[in-house]
Design a protein around this motif. Sequence first.
Motif, PDB file in Angstrom:
ATOM      1  N   GLY A   1      -7.425   3.097  -4.006  1.00 22.87           N
ATOM      2  CA  GLY A   1      -7.710   4.639  -4.300  1.00 22.87           C
ATOM      3  C   GLY A   1      -9.039   5.079  -3.168  1.00 22.87           C
ATOM      4  O   GLY A   1      -9.842   6.295  -3.754  1.00 22.87           O
ATOM      5  N   GLY A   2      -8.406   5.155  -2.151  1.00 26.07           N
ATOM      6  CA  GLY A   2      -9.569   5.492  -1.247  1.00 26.07           C
ATOM      7  C   GLY A   2     -10.471   5.831  -0.452  1.00 26.07           C
ATOM      8  O   GLY A   2     -11.732   5.582   0.427  1.00 26.07           O
ATOM      9  N   GLN A   3     -10.830   3.571  -1.060  1.00 24.11           N
ATOM     10  CA  GLN A   3     -11.805   3.164  -0.840  1.00 24.11           C
ATOM     11  C   GLN A   3     -11.787   1.821   0.034  1.00 24.11           C
ATOM     12  O   GLN A   3     -10.510   0.791  -0.881  1.00 24.11           O
ATOM     13  CB  GLN A   3     -12.811   2.438  -2.018  1.00 24.11           C
ATOM     14  N   THR A   4     -12.570   1.820   1.169  1.00 23.50           N
ATOM     15  CA  THR A   4     -11.936   1.077   1.895  1.00 23.50           C
ATOM     16  C   THR A   4     -12.687  -1.046   1.021  1.00 23.50           C
ATOM     17  O   THR A   4     -13.458  -0.974  -0.002  1.00 23.50           O
ATOM     18  CB  THR A   4     -12.888   0.893   2.745  1.00 23.50           C
ATOM     19  N   PRO A   5     -12.053  -1.523   0.796  1.00 26.52           N
ATOM     20  CA  PRO A   5     -12.033  -3.021   0.786  1.00 26.52           C
ATOM     21  C   PRO A   5     -13.136  -3.685   1.095  1.00 26.52           C
ATOM     22  O   PRO A   5     -12.990  -3.256   2.459  1.00 26.52           O
ATOM     23  CB  PRO A   5     -10.530  -3.214   0.605  1.00 26.52           C
ATOM     24  N   LEU A   6     -14.074  -4.214   0.563  1.00 30.22           N
ATOM     25  CA  LEU A   6     -15.515  -5.260   1.610  1.00 30.22           C
ATOM     26  C   LEU A   6     -15.068  -6.111   0.923  1.00 30.22           C
ATOM     27  O   LEU A   6     -15.871  -6.776   0.605  1.00 30.22           O
ATOM     28  CB  LEU A   6     -16.263  -4.556   0.776  1.00 30.22           C
ATOM     29  N   ASN A   7     -13.890  -6.957   0.642  1.00 31.20           N
ATOM     30  CA  ASN A   7     -13.965  -8.193   0.807  1.00 31.20           C
ATOM     31  C   ASN A   7     -12.624  -9.065   1.384  1.00 31.20           C
ATOM     32  O   ASN A   7     -12.073  -8.091   1.900  1.00 31.20           O
ATOM     33  CB  ASN A   7     -13.099  -8.547  -1.096  1.00 31.20           C
ATOM     34  N   ARG A   8     -12.772 -10.052   1.618  1.00 25.86           N
ATOM     35  CA  ARG A   8     -11.670 -10.563   3.254  1.00 25.86           C
ATOM     36  C   ARG A   8     -10.856 -10.171   2.599  1.00 25.86           C
ATOM     37  O   ARG A   8      -9.776 -10.222   3.823  1.00 25.86           O
ATOM     38  CB  ARG A   8     -13.281 -12.367   3.100  1.00 25.86           C
ATOM     39  N   GLU A   9     -10.185 -10.709   2.213  1.00 24.93           N
ATOM     40  CA  GLU A   9      -8.696 -10.718   1.553  1.00 24.93           C
ATOM     41  C   GLU A   9      -8.374  -9.148   2.056  1.00 24.93           C
ATOM     42  O   GLU A   9      -7.469  -9.444   2.663  1.00 24.93           O
ATOM     43  CB  GLU A   9      -8.142 -11.340   0.134  1.00 24.93           C
ATOM     44  N   ASP A  10      -8.217  -8.493   1.527  1.00 20.51           N
ATOM     45  CA  ASP A  10      -7.924  -6.975   1.151  1.00 20.51           C
ATOM     46  C   ASP A  10      -8.438  -6.861   2.548  1.00 20.51           C
ATOM     47  O   ASP A  10      -7.266  -5.989   3.266  1.00 20.51           O
ATOM     48  CB  ASP A  10      -8.814  -6.128   0.474  1.00 20.51           C
ATOM     49  N   LEU A  11      -9.372  -7.065   3.298  1.00 21.51           N
ATOM     50  CA  LEU A  11     -10.171  -6.622   4.728  1.00 21.51           C
ATOM     51  C   LEU A  11      -8.369  -6.882   5.645  1.00 21.51           C
ATOM     52  O   LEU A  11      -8.372  -6.768   6.177  1.00 21.51           O
ATOM     53  CB  LEU A  11     -10.873  -6.859   5.076  1.00 21.51           C
TER      54      LEU A  11
END
Length: 231
Positions: A120-130
């Motif tokens: 949704g346009g928000q940078t993910p801030l967890n290791r897996e998604d990054l």
Amino acid sequence: MPAAPKKTNKQPLRKRVSPKERARVDALFERFSTLAENPKTELHFDSPFTLVVAVALSAQATDVQVNKATDKLFAVYNTPQAIFELGVDGLIPWINSIGLFRNKAKNVIELSRIILEKHGGQTPLNREDLQALPGVGRKTASVVLNELDIEPAIAVDTHVFRVSHRLKLSAGKTPDAVEADLMAIVPQPYLTRAHHWLILHGRYVCLARKPRCAECQVADLCPSRELFLGG
């Protein structure tokens, strides 16, 4: 047939650190803390997204090189939507002074698309998604998470790898092995800053070819100093 061995989450026991060595390591990081109390990345960014992009671009490039390019880029295009709309051909002229710019441009455009479509346009801030983002491996994710105070992490680049060996904090032969050693030995209060201290020490003092041992403010705590001082 013999029964299959039971799976276990236990990690192999590490070699115990002697009280003398524990005291040396504690003193080392306490000394680092007096030299730079709250070190930060030298990459320029103004949001989690621009931090991810800057760190991804910094692979095999200097922070100075990246900043020269991204200072101009981010002044105009600093969101996933804006970067994605540039496209690879549109992004390349902004970053072509950075090594491997063609492949990096492809990765940045693709990670922008994924952030838009999946997050949704928000940078993910967890290791897996990054780490699932193109061009974002474990080291990049660690830098981002640590810099934003989300997760204590130590990203092992060439500076950290070299300094860790010279300071006898690790004898690991891979970045992952060195990272594991550092996470185990660095005193808990210093975990969020250790990454930066080791990078800065390697970048400005403990140089690869000719370390500045005579100027080093932790030389008395370094087991390798005699190798370079010639004493």
